[in-house]
Design a protein around this motif. Sequence first.
Motif, PDB file in Angstrom:
ATOM      1  N   UNK A   1      36.181  39.017  14.788  1.00  0.00           N
ATOM      2  CA  UNK A   1      36.252  39.236  13.340  1.00  0.00           C
ATOM      3  C   UNK A   1      36.704  40.651  13.015  1.00  0.00           C
ATOM      4  N   UNK A   2      36.363  41.615  13.883  1.00  0.00           N
ATOM      5  CA  UNK A   2      36.748  43.014  13.661  1.00  0.00           C
ATOM      6  C   UNK A   2      38.191  43.292  14.066  1.00  0.00           C
ATOM      7  N   UNK A   3      38.811  42.329  14.754  1.00  0.00           N
ATOM      8  CA  UNK A   3      40.186  42.518  15.184  1.00  0.00           C
ATOM      9  C   UNK A   3      40.343  42.881  16.638  1.00  0.00           C
ATOM     10  N   UNK A   4      39.287  42.688  17.425  1.00  0.00           N
ATOM     11  CA  UNK A   4      39.334  42.964  18.865  1.00  0.00           C
ATOM     12  C   UNK A   4      39.188  41.643  19.608  1.00  0.00           C
ATOM     13  N   UNK A   5      40.204  41.243  20.347  1.00  0.00           N
ATOM     14  CA  UNK A   5      40.093  40.036  21.164  1.00  0.00           C
ATOM     15  C   UNK A   5      39.567  40.459  22.530  1.00  0.00           C
ATOM     16  N   UNK A   6      38.344  40.091  22.879  1.00  0.00           N
ATOM     17  CA  UNK A   6      37.769  40.576  24.135  1.00  0.00           C
ATOM     18  C   UNK A   6      38.329  39.852  25.350  1.00  0.00           C
ATOM     19  N   UNK A   7      38.170  40.491  26.480  1.00  0.00           N
ATOM     20  CA  UNK A   7      38.431  39.850  27.758  1.00  0.00           C
ATOM     21  C   UNK A   7      37.095  39.496  28.390  1.00  0.00           C
ATOM     22  N   UNK A   8      37.139  38.767  29.501  1.00  0.00           N
ATOM     23  CA  UNK A   8      35.919  38.252  30.126  1.00  0.00           C
ATOM     24  C   UNK A   8      35.639  38.940  31.456  1.00  0.00           C
ATOM     25  N   UNK A   9      34.350  38.989  31.794  1.00  0.00           N
ATOM     26  CA  UNK A   9      33.965  39.564  33.075  1.00  0.00           C
ATOM     27  C   UNK A   9      32.679  38.937  33.574  1.00  0.00           C
ATOM     28  N   UNK A  10      32.496  38.982  34.875  1.00  0.00           N
ATOM     29  CA  UNK A  10      31.290  38.454  35.512  1.00  0.00           C
ATOM     30  C   UNK A  10      30.154  39.454  35.432  1.00  0.00           C
ATOM     31  N   UNK A  11      30.446  40.754  35.582  1.00  0.00           N
ATOM     32  CA  UNK A  11      29.474  41.823  35.622  1.00  0.00           C
ATOM     33  C   UNK A  11      28.800  41.858  36.995  1.00  0.00           C
ATOM     34  N   UNK A  12      27.618  41.276  37.157  1.00  0.00           N
ATOM     35  CA  UNK A  12      26.896  41.410  38.425  1.00  0.00           C
ATOM     36  C   UNK A  12      26.738  40.055  39.115  1.00  0.00           C
ATOM     37  N   UNK A  13      27.367  39.915  40.286  1.00  0.00           N
ATOM     38  CA  UNK A  13      27.154  38.705  41.076  1.00  0.00           C
ATOM     39  C   UNK A  13      25.766  38.707  41.689  1.00  0.00           C
ATOM     40  N   UNK A  14      25.075  39.833  41.604  1.00  0.00           N
ATOM     41  CA  UNK A  14      23.676  39.840  42.021  1.00  0.00           C
ATOM     42  C   UNK A  14      22.796  39.095  41.026  1.00  0.00           C
ATOM     43  N   UNK A  15      23.347  38.808  39.831  1.00  0.00           N
ATOM     44  CA  UNK A  15      22.565  38.098  38.817  1.00  0.00           C
ATOM     45  C   UNK A  15      23.104  36.727  38.481  1.00  0.00           C
ATOM     46  N   UNK A  16      24.442  36.575  38.441  1.00  0.00           N
ATOM     47  CA  UNK A  16      25.048  35.283  38.129  1.00  0.00           C
ATOM     48  C   UNK A  16      26.129  34.989  39.162  1.00  0.00           C
ATOM     49  N   UNK A  17      26.605  33.780  39.200  1.00  0.00           N
ATOM     50  CA  UNK A  17      27.675  33.417  40.121  1.00  0.00           C
ATOM     51  C   UNK A  17      28.994  34.013  39.694  1.00  0.00           C
ATOM     52  N   UNK A  18      29.957  34.004  40.625  1.00  0.00           N
ATOM     53  CA  UNK A  18      31.231  34.674  40.399  1.00  0.00           C
ATOM     54  C   UNK A  18      32.322  33.824  39.810  1.00  0.00           C
ATOM     55  N   UNK A  19      31.985  32.725  39.117  1.00  0.00           N
ATOM     56  CA  UNK A  19      32.998  31.821  38.570  1.00  0.00           C
ATOM     57  C   UNK A  19      33.394  32.245  37.165  1.00  0.00           C
TER      58      UNK A  19
END
Length: 451
Positions: free
Chosen positions: A285-303
């Motif tokens: 809504x502010x005009x920023x189209x975000x990109x995606x990231x996994x962050x920590x594979x120690x917490x979630x899977x890497x898909x």
Amino acid sequence: MTHRTLIKGGTIYSVDPDIGELPRGDVLVEDDTIVAVAEHIPESEARVIDAAGRIVLPGLIDTHRHLWQAVLRQIAADWTLAQYIDHMLLELGPRFSPHDVYVAELLGAIEAIDAGVTTVMDWAHIMRSPEHADEAVRGLQESGIRAVFGYGSPGGPPAGWYAHDVTRVAERYFSSDAQLVTFALASMGPEFGPVEDTLADLELARTLGIRSSMHVGVGALGRQRSITALHRRGLLGPDLIYVHCNTCTDAELRLIADTGGHASISPRVEMQMGHGYPATGRLRAAGVVPSLSIDVVSGVGGSLFAEMRGTLEAERGWQHHVALLRDEPLPELTITTRDVVRMATIEGARTLGLDSRIGSLTPGKQADIILLDTDRPNLSPVNNLSAAITLADNENVDTVLIAGRVVKQGGRISGHDLRAVQERAQLSRDRLLHSWSGPSPTAAPAVRPRA
């Protein structure tokens, strides 16, 4: 001698508005470059990859992943953000030797390739010595992945050698923007230390002409209004990547948009650990189209497929929740499967400043390409192409090309002895957790690769 590869007879999802989607088409690659995308390309003197029953699309792009934690995967699955800071950053992080970092970088990058991620920004805030940096770069280079190496301090007052070593690494390993692994600075940001440290990071990165990435709007820490503080100093700009943004105000998100900044979000980790609700819709809504990231594979899977789904579910769930609270009709969808596929491809490339090179199947761009097997039960039959991509998972990643080189084919990683990498990762994990008194999963040391 030119090497030609023809990807033949697949369903093309190009993410290029001029090419669009082809129910059946071909992609011709010469050396490391896409030279043609069309319904039919002759097979003249080319190695042919049969793409029948496959979706052919650009490689996925992860704009913020801490690869150094790959040897400790799953350990943080039940941790809050505060526990993650205490256990991972303050207790386990200092135990990492340069060799541990090398093993984790190699393993984490191979995991990404296996999942169709052809480019990753490695947010490596584990640089405890120059040797740690050398080994991190070695792991990335040996993996074969395209990466942006984000040199990061582990927190606290920067070591006396830190700024000099950032420059050393830039000069030693990253002389060209055209190479497979490039350089950026991973700054902890003003929410995790004195604002003066962030100012020094930004000055250093701008002197070197590289991008800076920093965590902002992270849980209660976001109440410091770090975006506002940087704006008052005139430091916002198009060379900055803001990670998370959950508790930034709407006004701060507009500041990011107005100054050409970029955002990287990790909805699954953010919801799990307590960063605040994902800012996906507010950013858009502010005009920023975000990109995606996994962050920590120690917490979630890497898909990154799972991240696409998590992004959709979180944003749609929030919109529906608000409508139900207000006793209003459910709104029409403001985020679609097509949107999140773009976030995982071309928007990721734009965030990293690589959109002229990767992110779409466009002639002239690098041949970072993945093929998804739609003959498997979880995708067959395909009735909605963008939805099928978001509903895919690592099991569907049949073939991966990075810069025209086949690094996975027939569902199998090539160029690496996976058993040997896994065994080194087990040894590293055992050493890191030895005598550690934190909440380590007791079953982990007993589970080893099969002989």
